[in-house]
Design an enzyme around this catalytic site. Structure first.
Site, PDB file in Angstrom:
ATOM      1  N   GLU A   1       4.405  -8.526  -0.839  1.00  0.00           N
ATOM      2  CA  GLU A   1       4.726  -7.172  -1.310  1.00  0.00           C
ATOM      3  C   GLU A   1       6.042  -6.666  -0.717  1.00  0.00           C
ATOM      4  OE1 GLU A   1       0.740  -6.021  -0.086  1.00  0.00           O
ATOM      5  OE2 GLU A   1       0.429  -5.132  -2.064  1.00  0.00           O
TER       6      GLU A   1
ATOM      7  N   GLU B   1      -5.606 -11.003  -0.609  1.00  0.00           N
ATOM      8  CA  GLU B   1      -6.441  -9.906  -0.088  1.00  0.00           C
ATOM      9  C   GLU B   1      -7.873  -9.966  -0.593  1.00  0.00           C
ATOM     10  OE1 GLU B   1      -3.369  -9.584  -1.322  1.00  0.00           O
ATOM     11  OE2 GLU B   1      -2.230  -8.066  -0.221  1.00  0.00           O
TER      12      GLU B   1
ATOM     13  N   ALA C   1      -0.271  -7.869   5.838  1.00  0.00           N
ATOM     14  CA  ALA C   1      -0.572  -6.770   6.748  1.00  0.00           C
ATOM     15  C   ALA C   1      -1.402  -7.341   7.893  1.00  0.00           C
ATOM     16  CB  ALA C   1      -1.344  -5.685   6.004  1.00  0.00           C
TER      17      ALA C   1
END
Ligand code: CO8
Length: 258
Positions: free
Chosen positions: A112, A132, A66
């Protein structure tokens, strides 16, 4: 086909390919890219001329996660009220088989995204991880659930708690990917697998994907019952009659719905 800024969409026969295209950010998944990938995937999914969708990135990065720069300034309220990343659920719910062709970094949201696909083919250069934890968060686009289901608790905990990456060969050994191919052959091999899938009967592909995915959602007894009922239903299809008839007549099946 619509025009996009962060992805490229191409079609070859019955295969639609979405190529992530934010090279300067190693294909980090910002909101625009998410919106565009989901829109393009849904457009391909609704197209009866498409029997398989490929998602790929560049040789250097499938996606490095992300977009950290976009997320950095967000508050809890922004995340919760905006239901950040929820649109990816629509990608995970596509009916058409989706193949991830992964080269380079597949980290965080990139890993993901690969796991939202139905099968993952990795280049030797691919590196998978959920780093993360190093950012003070943890996987938020399905990683705690899909990685654990894909590779089991021990390996998932190892990756998610340490934030380390794993090689393509390790990903193959633990069952995250189905094949590892030479990096320079990735796109060709993914295209061949996609074309092979896309030639099958489309309603049977939909039902097959639904049945396999049921294994992650329900008990064994319920899943087997779902499989049997859906299997029975394939006998209502002309393509089932054609497929079995072609075998008996020693010829190649000509499916109507493809
Ligand atoms: N987001 C934004 N920009 C990124 C990202 C990212 N995830 N990854 C790389 N970039 C950018 C870099 O900032 C750099 O930009 P610039 O040139 O402007 O500085 C450019 O891409 C190239 O990157 P590097 O110079 O770092 O390239 P290297 O080859 O040295 O390193 C790495 C490559 C190892 C991939 C490194 O870039 C890296 O560690 N990236 C971050 C990986 C990461 O931590 N990913 C997880 C992100 S978080 C996530 O995915 C899910 C969060 C879930 C939250 C849930 C909330 C509901």
């Amino acid at each position: 086909m619509s025009s996009y800024e962060t992805i490229q969409v191409t079609r070859e026969g019955r295969v639609g390919t979405i190529t992530l295209d934010r090279p300067k950010a190693l294909n980090a998944l910002n909101a625009q890219l998410m919106t565009e990938v989901v829109a393009a995937a849904e457009e391909l999914d609704a197209d009866r001329g498409i029997g398989a969708i490929v998602v790929t990135g560049s040789e250097r990065a499938f996606a490095a996660g992300a977009d950290i720069k976009e997320m950095a300034a967000q508050s809890y309220a922004d995340m919760a009220l905006g239901d950040w990343f929820a649109a990816w659920d629509r990608f995970a719910n596509l009916r058409t088989p989706v193949i991830a062709g992964v080269s380079g970094h597949a980290l965080g949201g990139g890993c993901e995204l690969a796991m939202m696909c139905d099968l993952v083919i990795a280049a030797e250069s691919a590196r998978f991880g959920q780093p993360e934890i190093n950012l003070g968060v943890f996987p938020g686009i399905g990683g705690t659930q899909r990685l654990t289901r894909a590779v089991g608790k021990a390996v998932a905990m190892d990756l998610i708690l340490t934030g380390r990456t794993m090689t393509a060969q390790e990903a193959l050994a633990v069952g995250l990917v189905s094949r590892v191919v030479p990096t320079e052959e990735l796109l060709q091999q993914v295209a061949e697998v996609a074309a092979t899938i896309a030639e099958k009967s489309l309603p049977v592909l939909y039902a097959t994907k639904e049945a396999v995915n049921r294994a992650f959602e329900t008990t064994l007894a319920e899943g087997v019952k779902f499989e049997r009922r859906t299997f029975h239903a394939t006998f209502a299809l002309e393509d089932r009659t054609e497929g079995m008839g072609a075998f008996v007549e020693k010829r190649t099946a000509e499916f109507k719905h493809r």
